[in-house]
Design a protein around this motif. Sequence first.
Motif, short mmCIF file in Angstrom:
data_model
loop_
_atom_site.label_atom_id
_atom_site.label_comp_id
_atom_site.label_asym_id
_atom_site.label_seq_id
_atom_site.Cartn_x
_atom_site.Cartn_y
_atom_site.Cartn_z
N ASN A 7 0.84 -1.19 0.00
CA ASN A 7 0.00 0.00 0.00
C ASN A 7 0.87 1.24 0.00
OD1 ASN A 7 -2.61 -1.29 0.20
ND2 ASN A 7 -2.09 -1.79 2.31
N VAL A 8 0.49 2.24 -0.78
CA VAL A 8 1.22 3.51 -0.78
C VAL A 8 1.15 4.10 0.62
CG1 VAL A 8 1.32 5.84 -1.72
CG2 VAL A 8 0.76 3.91 -3.22
N ASN A 9 2.32 4.34 1.22
CA ASN A 9 2.35 4.76 2.62
C ASN A 9 3.58 5.61 2.88
OD1 ASN A 9 2.14 5.09 5.36
ND2 ASN A 9 1.82 2.92 5.82
N PRO A 10 3.43 6.93 3.04
CA PRO A 10 4.59 7.78 3.31
C PRO A 10 5.22 7.54 4.67
CG PRO A 10 2.55 9.03 3.55
CD PRO A 10 2.16 7.70 2.99
N GLU A 11 4.52 6.79 5.53
CA GLU A 11 5.04 6.52 6.87
C GLU A 11 5.99 5.33 6.89
OE1 GLU A 11 1.51 5.92 9.13
OE2 GLU A 11 0.62 7.82 8.48
N VAL A 12 6.04 4.57 5.79
CA VAL A 12 6.91 3.39 5.71
C VAL A 12 7.84 3.57 4.53
CG1 VAL A 12 7.00 0.88 5.44
CG2 VAL A 12 5.13 1.93 6.73
N ASP A 13 9.10 3.84 4.82
CA ASP A 13 10.08 4.07 3.76
C ASP A 13 10.54 2.76 3.15
OD1 ASP A 13 10.04 6.82 4.03
OD2 ASP A 13 11.66 6.84 5.50
N HIS A 14 10.92 2.83 1.88
CA HIS A 14 11.66 1.75 1.25
C HIS A 14 13.02 1.68 1.93
CE1 HIS A 14 13.98 -0.33 -1.87
NE2 HIS A 14 12.82 -0.79 -2.32
N PRO A 15 13.62 0.51 2.07
CA PRO A 15 14.93 0.43 2.74
C PRO A 15 16.01 1.31 2.12
CG PRO A 15 13.99 -1.77 2.51
CD PRO A 15 13.10 -0.83 1.73
N ARG A 16 15.83 1.69 0.83
CA ARG A 16 16.88 2.46 0.18
C ARG A 16 16.48 3.90 -0.16
NH1 ARG A 16 18.02 -0.34 -4.76
NH2 ARG A 16 16.31 -1.80 -4.43
N TRP A 17 15.25 4.29 0.12
CA TRP A 17 14.84 5.67 -0.12
C TRP A 17 13.56 5.99 0.64
CZ3 TRP A 17 15.17 2.28 -4.42
CH2 TRP A 17 13.95 1.72 -4.82
N SER A 18 13.33 7.29 0.79
CA SER A 18 12.13 7.76 1.47
C SER A 18 10.92 7.65 0.56
CB SER A 18 12.32 9.22 1.91
OG SER A 18 11.10 9.77 2.36
N GLN A 19 9.76 7.38 1.14
CA GLN A 19 8.51 7.38 0.39
C GLN A 19 7.64 8.60 0.73
OE1 GLN A 19 8.29 5.64 -2.05
NE2 GLN A 19 8.56 3.44 -1.79
N LYS A 20 8.22 9.56 1.42
CA LYS A 20 7.43 10.73 1.86
C LYS A 20 7.10 11.67 0.71
CE LYS A 20 8.97 10.68 6.66
NZ LYS A 20 9.53 9.32 6.56
N ARG A 21 7.92 11.67 -0.35
CA ARG A 21 7.66 12.52 -1.49
C ARG A 21 7.70 11.70 -2.77
NH1 ARG A 21 10.83 17.90 -2.28
NH2 ARG A 21 12.63 16.51 -2.32
N GLU A 22 7.10 12.26 -3.82
CA GLU A 22 7.11 11.60 -5.13
C GLU A 22 7.34 12.64 -6.20
OE1 GLU A 22 2.46 11.10 -6.16
OE2 GLU A 22 3.03 10.49 -4.13
N ARG A 23 7.81 12.18 -7.34
CA ARG A 23 8.04 13.08 -8.48
C ARG A 23 6.96 12.81 -9.52
NH1 ARG A 23 11.50 13.07 -13.20
NH2 ARG A 23 12.33 11.05 -12.62
N ARG A 24 6.06 13.77 -9.69
CA ARG A 24 4.96 13.63 -10.62
C ARG A 24 5.44 13.83 -12.05
NH1 ARG A 24 -0.44 14.25 -9.84
NH2 ARG A 24 0.00 12.82 -8.13
N LEU A 25 5.21 12.86 -12.90
CA LEU A 25 5.57 12.92 -14.30
C LEU A 25 4.37 13.39 -15.12
CD1 LEU A 25 7.55 9.57 -14.66
CD2 LEU A 25 8.45 11.85 -14.16
N PRO A 26 4.60 14.10 -16.24
CA PRO A 26 5.92 14.46 -16.78
C PRO A 26 6.52 15.66 -16.04
CG PRO A 26 4.18 15.30 -18.19
CD PRO A 26 3.49 14.50 -17.13
N SER A 27 7.82 15.58 -15.80
CA SER A 27 8.59 16.69 -15.26
C SER A 27 10.04 16.45 -15.59
CB SER A 27 8.38 16.84 -13.75
OG SER A 27 8.90 15.73 -13.04
N GLY A 28 10.82 17.51 -15.64
CA GLY A 28 12.21 17.38 -16.03
C GLY A 28 13.12 17.04 -14.87
N LEU A 29 14.27 16.47 -15.18
CA LEU A 29 15.24 16.15 -14.14
C LEU A 29 15.77 17.42 -13.47
CD1 LEU A 29 17.28 13.30 -15.85
CD2 LEU A 29 15.63 13.08 -13.98
#
Length: 214
Positions: free
Chosen positions: A161-183
């Motif tokens: 489940n999408v959950n900003p309170e539980v991070d992936h072991p290698r990165w935070s899940q608190k923010r996301e990058r909405r596409l399309p957007s540039g690097l």
Amino acid sequence: EGHMNKPAANYTLEDILAPHPLEERIYRLRCVEAWSMVVPWVGFPLGDLLKRFEPTSRAKFVKFETLVRPAEFRGQRARNLQYPYVEGLRMDEAMNPLTLMVVGLYGNYLPPQNGAPMRLIVPWKYGFKSIKSIVKIRFQEERPKTTWEMLAPQEYGFYANVNPEVDHPRWSQKRERRLPSGLLSPNYMETVKFNGYGEQVADLYKGMDLSKFY
């Protein structure tokens, strides 16, 4: 196949689609790798399909398998994943009205790279749960072992489940990058629990520790 009152059988795509009026639904899609999109899908509720086969009380989970055709799917020639790709849902998740069996997007037929002939969309879960190119559905009593869970269980849980309170072991899940957007000008957004669909699905997980059942 599996725990259902109808006999196990093979069906053509036309057999599957015939009784179901198609509708367009615009859903947010959130990847576990912290990017997201808004996509207009075309499909019908998965629950409407499953009811046709009359699952029994022993059907606690639904297991999905993808097409295996390495001559066409170049990614299947690699040895990084075990094929067929397998995903699964608890029965109440599968029957939720938001869960969509998809056959098109952007007003057109679903192209091969997006999972033709049929794919799943579960909008409150990370994208890897939305299995592509489905060719087998099974009702079963035991929870299926899914592909990414078998490969890296510490990173990809069954529920996802999408959950900003539980991070992936290698990165935070608190923010996301909405596409399309540039690097150079990424469109960062705060991640919302259950991808913003909490009112419709939060009750499915009442009493569960979502940091344990991630």
